[in-house]
Design an enzyme around this catalytic site. Structure first.
Site, PDB file in Angstrom:
ATOM      1  CG  ASN A  16      42.748 -21.791  46.887  1.00  0.00           C
ATOM      2  OD1 ASN A  16      42.047 -22.397  46.081  1.00  0.00           O
ATOM      3  ND2 ASN A  16      44.061 -21.986  46.982  1.00  0.00           N
ATOM      4  CG  MET A  92      51.342 -21.435  55.590  1.00  0.00           C
ATOM      5  SD  MET A  92      51.094 -22.779  54.410  1.00  0.00           S
ATOM      6  CE  MET A  92      52.719 -23.509  54.466  1.00  0.00           C
ATOM      7  CG  HIS A 111      47.780 -31.229  49.912  1.00  0.00           C
ATOM      8  ND1 HIS A 111      48.737 -30.599  50.676  1.00  0.00           N
ATOM      9  CD2 HIS A 111      48.426 -32.164  49.184  1.00  0.00           C
ATOM     10  CE1 HIS A 111      49.917 -31.130  50.418  1.00  0.00           C
ATOM     11  NE2 HIS A 111      49.763 -32.092  49.518  1.00  0.00           N
TER      12      HIS A 111
HETATM   13  C1  GRF Z   1      47.557 -23.412  47.729  1.00  0.00           C
HETATM   14  O1  GRF Z   1      48.404 -24.024  46.793  1.00  0.00           O
HETATM   15  C2  GRF Z   1      46.900 -24.440  48.610  1.00  0.00           C
HETATM   16  O2  GRF Z   1      46.649 -25.641  47.959  1.00  0.00           O
HETATM   17  C3  GRF Z   1      47.929 -24.644  49.681  1.00  0.00           C
HETATM   18  O3  GRF Z   1      48.468 -23.368  49.921  1.00  0.00           O
HETATM   19  C4  GRF Z   1      48.329 -22.575  48.740  1.00  0.00           C
HETATM   20  C5  GRF Z   1      47.586 -21.348  49.162  1.00  0.00           C
HETATM   21  O4  GRF Z   1      47.488 -20.408  48.131  1.00  0.00           O
HETATM   22  N1  GRF Z   1      47.307 -25.225  50.854  1.00  0.00           N
HETATM   23  P1  GRF Z   1      46.572 -19.136  48.296  1.00  0.00           P
HETATM   24  O5  GRF Z   1      47.002 -18.430  49.572  1.00  0.00           O
HETATM   25  O6  GRF Z   1      45.147 -19.589  48.371  1.00  0.00           O
HETATM   26  O7  GRF Z   1      46.837 -18.294  47.089  1.00  0.00           O
END
Ligand code: GRF
Length: 203
Positions: A16, A92, A111
């Site tokens: 992301n 997290m 989410h």
């Molecule tokens: C994503 O699926 C987001 O929705 C969740 O954790 C994941 C993170 O993925 N909160 P990344 O680290 O952005 O690849």
């Protein structure tokens, strides 16, 4: 015009974060990433920041006497880097008072489910197990609860026969990469107003 400075908090892969950086570089998103802060030194998000000459900082939770103290250090780092909007991208940890007080209605999270369904750490698996026909992703402002804050944008994807957690997660992730930047761009344009539980998007 100075660009809105975003601070990204991440714990892992950082796809992301990458999508946000790519959308900024292709001018779909009118902001800049001022700092990427990770609570794990192995987080690939730190590599991604480095690859784009963005400051990446590892704040080690073990160096602090408690969770609040750790978070105060995160706030300090965000302030030092003149961050105006905090974006959680695979971070997290539960956000606590120090961050919430320093950035009221200025923290977003993404989410991988259609909230308020399937909050928590296994949104995609829970959706498959429940047997829903549609799931998706949600960008929301962060409050003191677990995935409970006012909803900004959502995207819907179908759940196919034979999907497992991973195939559904991959379909959802493609949408995550679009809607997170869209939500941030709405914020940049000053179009989001929080009214209780609801977020009004002005045109
Ligand atoms: C994503 O699926 C987001 O929705 C969740 O954790 C994941 C993170 O993925 N909160 P990344 O680290 O952005 O690849």
């Amino acid at each position: 015009m100075p660009k809105l400075r975003v601070g990204v908090l991440a714990s892992g892969r950082g796809s992301n974060l990458q999508a946000i950086i790519d959308n900024i570089e292709s001018r779909k998103l009118d902001a800049e990433v001022g700092v990427v802060i990770c609570d794990k030194h192995t987080a690939f998000a730190l590599e991604r920041a480095k690859n784009h000459n963005i400051l990446g900082v590892f704040v080690n939770p073990k160096e602090f006497s408690g969770k609040e103290e750790y978070e105060k250090a995160v706030v300090e780092c965000l302030k030092e880097n003149r961050v105006e909007l905090v974006v959680l991208a695979g971070y997290m940890r539960i956000v606590r008072e120090p961050l919430l007080e320093a950035f009221p209605n200025r923290i977003m999270n993404i989410h991988p489910a259609l909230l308020p369904s399937f909050p928590g750490a296994h949104g995609q698996r829970d959706a498959v197990d429940y047997g829903v026909r549609f799931s998706g992703c949600t960008v929301h402002f962060v409050d003191g609860g677990m995935d409970t804050g006012p909803i900004i944008v959502q995207a819907v994807v179908p759940v196919m026969q034979g999907d497992d957690e991973d195939t559904l997660a991959a379909r959802i992730l493609k949408e995550e990469h679009k809607i997170y930047s869209q939500a941030i761009q709405l914020y940049v344009e000053g179009r989001l107003t929080v009214e209780g539980r609801r977020v009004r998007i002005s045109s």
